[in-house]
Scaffold this active site. Sequence first.
Site: not given
Ligand code: 13P
Length: 335
Positions: A175, A217, A259-261, A289
């Site tokens: 990721e 990811k 999803s990142g916000g 999130r």
């Molecule tokens: P989000 O989808 O909230 O960005 O979280 C995914 C995640 O695993 C971040 O490391």
Amino acid sequence: MSDLMATARSLVAQGRGILAADESTATITKRLAAVGVESSEQTRREYRDLLLGAPGVESFLSGVILYDETIRQRGRDDAFFVERLRSIGVHPGIKVDLGTEPLEGSPDETITRGLDGLSSRLVEYRDMGARFAKWRAVIHIGDGRPTRQALEANAFVLARYAKACQEVGLVPIVEPEVLMDGDHSIETCFDVTERTLHTVFEALWQHDVALEGMLLKPNMVIAGKGCAEQAPPDVVASETLRCLRRTVPAAVPGIVFLSGGQSAAQATHHLSEMNHEAQPWQLSFSYGRALQDEALRAWAGDDAKVDTARKVFLRRGALTAAARSGSYDPSEEAA
Ligand code: 13P
């Protein structure tokens, strides 16, 4: 190797995806505080139980990423969360990085910690039932960032982690997250994401990581949260695909977005747009999130609202799963 490939492929099998429920204690404490819940071992366990114990989660989940505390906990039914997931055919996964710290020489950037002692932790998690792992590297945009040094240092560490996972039979989720923080344009996000992914795949190759036995990811290619000009969903989708086609080998079985916000609706819509046509890799989700926020707000710590919150969670799961085949209908958000 054939086990790794089979696990990677089953994590991105059609119709299902991954729930990231691996918030560190500091992060989950923030999320709980936002809905007025005090964070304790018990409230964190109750909240994770609300999600993982929702009847029917296996209809949209292929895997769940857990945190070190959660993988050692039992749900309300007194079974370990790992056991519950395995009994319903959902792969347990584990976050194995130890968070970020300032990068030496460029303190406004970060490097992810956790390589020391990693192999023995991986073996312990594997023996507890984990089938895959996650490591998050963070890339910052703005004011000369990211530097070459930050890209290379994070790519190197991701590759070391990925190799260590494969050595003990865990599928690594790699990721590299380019953050949405800032007012940068979608073009800048494209450029930085492209450079990031090139650097990461170069490092993976140098470390002899089997691409067939891992998942990527990434962030989507999208303007910063503070940018006045936000591209419509079809442009986010086409720019993300254009960037991934230039950087991600077809040997990688799947790409599972963070999803990142983004809001739940945005993240669902963007994924669905990308799945209108077949791609070289499965395109799926590993949302935190975007899958959890609505359910967390519906619950807000009230025991009497567990069932309602679970329904909210299952509904979001069904909408997100529909995005896997490009059949999400945004008008259903209002329903
Ligand atoms: P989000 O989808 O909230 O960005 O979280 C995914 C995640 O695993 C971040 O490391």
